[in-house]
Design an enzyme around this catalytic site. Sequence first.
Site, PDB file in Angstrom:
ATOM      1  N   CYS A  26      59.175  50.885  69.624  1.00  0.00           N
ATOM      2  CA  CYS A  26      57.626  50.756  69.653  1.00  0.00           C
ATOM      3  C   CYS A  26      57.539  52.462  70.096  1.00  0.00           C
ATOM      4  O   CYS A  26      56.873  52.409  69.846  1.00  0.00           O
ATOM      5  CB  CYS A  26      57.867  49.574  71.206  1.00  0.00           C
ATOM      6  SG  CYS A  26      58.026  48.082  69.519  1.00  0.00           S
TER       7      CYS A  26
HETATM    8  C1  UGA Z   1      57.821  48.127  74.473  1.00  0.00           C
HETATM    9  C2  UGA Z   1      56.535  47.498  76.001  1.00  0.00           C
HETATM   10  O1  UGA Z   1      57.036  47.617  76.692  1.00  0.00           O
HETATM   11  C3  UGA Z   1      56.473  45.919  75.667  1.00  0.00           C
HETATM   12  O2  UGA Z   1      55.365  44.923  76.407  1.00  0.00           O
HETATM   13  C4  UGA Z   1      55.333  46.515  74.202  1.00  0.00           C
HETATM   14  O3  UGA Z   1      55.459  44.508  73.310  1.00  0.00           O
HETATM   15  C5  UGA Z   1      57.271  46.226  73.081  1.00  0.00           C
HETATM   16  O4  UGA Z   1      57.284  47.960  73.425  1.00  0.00           O
HETATM   17  C6  UGA Z   1      56.492  46.565  71.630  1.00  0.00           C
HETATM   18  O5  UGA Z   1      56.015  47.477  71.417  1.00  0.00           O
HETATM   19  O6  UGA Z   1      56.683  45.935  71.075  1.00  0.00           O
HETATM   20  P1  UGA Z   1      60.911  47.901  74.288  1.00  0.00           P
HETATM   21  O7  UGA Z   1      60.162  48.946  73.814  1.00  0.00           O
HETATM   22  O8  UGA Z   1      61.145  46.292  73.517  1.00  0.00           O
HETATM   23  O9  UGA Z   1      58.864  47.472  74.791  1.00  0.00           O
HETATM   24  O10 UGA Z   1      61.013  48.305  75.279  1.00  0.00           O
HETATM   25  P2  UGA Z   1      61.037  48.935  76.999  1.00  0.00           P
HETATM   26  O11 UGA Z   1      61.928  48.062  77.898  1.00  0.00           O
HETATM   27  O12 UGA Z   1      59.760  49.166  77.601  1.00  0.00           O
HETATM   28  O13 UGA Z   1      61.450  50.107  76.946  1.00  0.00           O
HETATM   29  C7  UGA Z   1      60.989  51.216  76.150  1.00  0.00           C
HETATM   30  C8  UGA Z   1      62.132  52.541  76.203  1.00  0.00           C
HETATM   31  O14 UGA Z   1      61.342  53.100  77.255  1.00  0.00           O
HETATM   32  C9  UGA Z   1      63.569  52.374  76.393  1.00  0.00           C
HETATM   33  O15 UGA Z   1      64.509  53.358  75.617  1.00  0.00           O
HETATM   34  C10 UGA Z   1      63.353  52.270  77.836  1.00  0.00           C
HETATM   35  O16 UGA Z   1      64.584  53.053  78.188  1.00  0.00           O
HETATM   36  C11 UGA Z   1      62.819  53.870  78.610  1.00  0.00           C
HETATM   37  N1  UGA Z   1      62.308  53.582  79.330  1.00  0.00           N
HETATM   38  C12 UGA Z   1      61.298  53.219  80.339  1.00  0.00           C
HETATM   39  C13 UGA Z   1      63.018  55.254  79.878  1.00  0.00           C
HETATM   40  O17 UGA Z   1      63.209  55.823  79.150  1.00  0.00           O
HETATM   41  N2  UGA Z   1      62.233  54.990  81.928  1.00  0.00           N
HETATM   42  C14 UGA Z   1      61.398  54.980  82.282  1.00  0.00           C
HETATM   43  O18 UGA Z   1      61.170  54.534  83.421  1.00  0.00           O
HETATM   44  C15 UGA Z   1      61.578  53.661  81.160  1.00  0.00           C
END
Ligand code: UGA
Length: 447
Positions: free
Chosen positions: A278
């Site tokens: 995403c």
């Molecule tokens: C993300 C959004 O959080 C959801 O709200 C949205 O619905 C979804 O995309 C989508 O568009 O369908 P997701 O990709 O499943 O969800 O995962 P996240 O938990 O948001 O993490 C995304 C990435 O960011 C991961 O690789 C995570 O490790 C990374 N991340 C997150 C970081 O590297 N640092 C952080 O501080 C937080």
Amino acid sequence: MKLSVIGTGYVGLVSGVCFASKGHDVVCVDVSEEKVSLINRKIPPIHEEGLPELLRTVIDERKFRATSNLNEALDFCEAVIVAVGTPTTDGKLDLTYLVQAIRQIGAYLKSTNKFLSVIIKSTVLPTTTDTVVREAITEASGRKVSQFGLGMNPEFLREGKAISDFNFPDRIVLGFDDSQTREVLSKIYEPWNVDKVYVNTRTAEMIKYANNCLLALQVSAANELANLAAKLGGIDFMDVFRGVTLDKRWNPIGSDGSRTDPEILTYLVPGPGFGGSCFPKDVQAIRTQGQNNGLPMEILEGVLSVNAKQPEQVTKILGAHFGNLESKNILLLGLAFKPETDDVRESASIRISEELLAQKTNLVAHDPIATENFIKFSGVQTSAIRFTKNWRAEIANADAIVVATRWAEYKALPGLKVAGKVVFDTRRLLSPKDFPSSTYFSIGRRV
Ligand code: UGA
């Protein structure tokens, strides 16, 4: 209500099963006979917590089934929800599957007098529903716009928490371009007692992108500042976060002076960058849309370039410690882009392992469930990596252990024989206190 959901990928299947569990009668449609057959045998083709149990329940209750026959599903339903994939090719959103599905719905509408609201759930750029989708249906059906309905209902599911995010959303965004579809959307979501935002379809599309872009921006901004904090030394960036988030514009003070810990504090952690299906794709797509409209998207460019470089922190910090990484034995723990999923798309572990291989390390890697996908889809020269199922047994031989995904099982590390070794906890799963006899590294903190 009787609903059809087109696409049994991640979003389609989770949405379909959750709609059914709230009382709707749902038919999911997919072109893949194999997926349809698996689903009808109660086997989800994707890994998602809670999905196998819920799928079993809704099939047993006869509230849910899958089919490859689109027309049969359209005959059955009162509204059709389109949740097919919209991948990115060269930074541009690929609408091939969406347009194919829409044309088929249009062809069906030509053959009947039935009114149908077509609701887009796939992530599409602002203006797609009321231009591309509308035109494709009109062309294929020969109907005027008022003779079918158009809606846009973005999803905000996080992989690994998708079922609970669907059942307990922060809000529901309901985009519509005609009053009948407004009614349909409000009926579909009647069982949810939560803030509902009624807007036109292009605003709904923009809310989805703005949400992901602003979250990705926070990750990149935090990572950039965290790198500086570590370089300066004596600063732990999590302390900085705590201080910042007490600003009442982030974290309001209640009338009795009370505070709740801001949720963003549990989400934002300095690390090797964001991945998944995403954030990278959505930021790239809207950046390109801006450029195509004569607006250079400079902040989003920055979000992407900080993120692209962030995995290099691992080899930079390890290189500064060891001098030369050649022939060092590195144990890489975690290949999925985040825990509780086998998804490796744009995972930081891809870039981390590429960098480690480029430095000629001996690389051993582990993931509880994502190894197969990593080998198939990561694009990394995986023949140069040895994959293990038993990471604990590899500790003895490792010079450095790099935790790249927050899998709970890696919390066992401090209890193992890691004395004298380097532990690089890129996700801050553990704390420096856990490793009194190891060299402990993380991002955004130098100890
Ligand atoms: C993300 C959004 O959080 C959801 O709200 C949205 O619905 C979804 O995309 C989508 O568009 O369908 P997701 O990709 O499943 O969800 O995962 P996240 O938990 O948001 O993490 C995304 C990435 O960011 C991961 O690789 C995570 O490790 C990374 N991340 C997150 C970081 O590297 N640092 C952080 O501080 C937080």
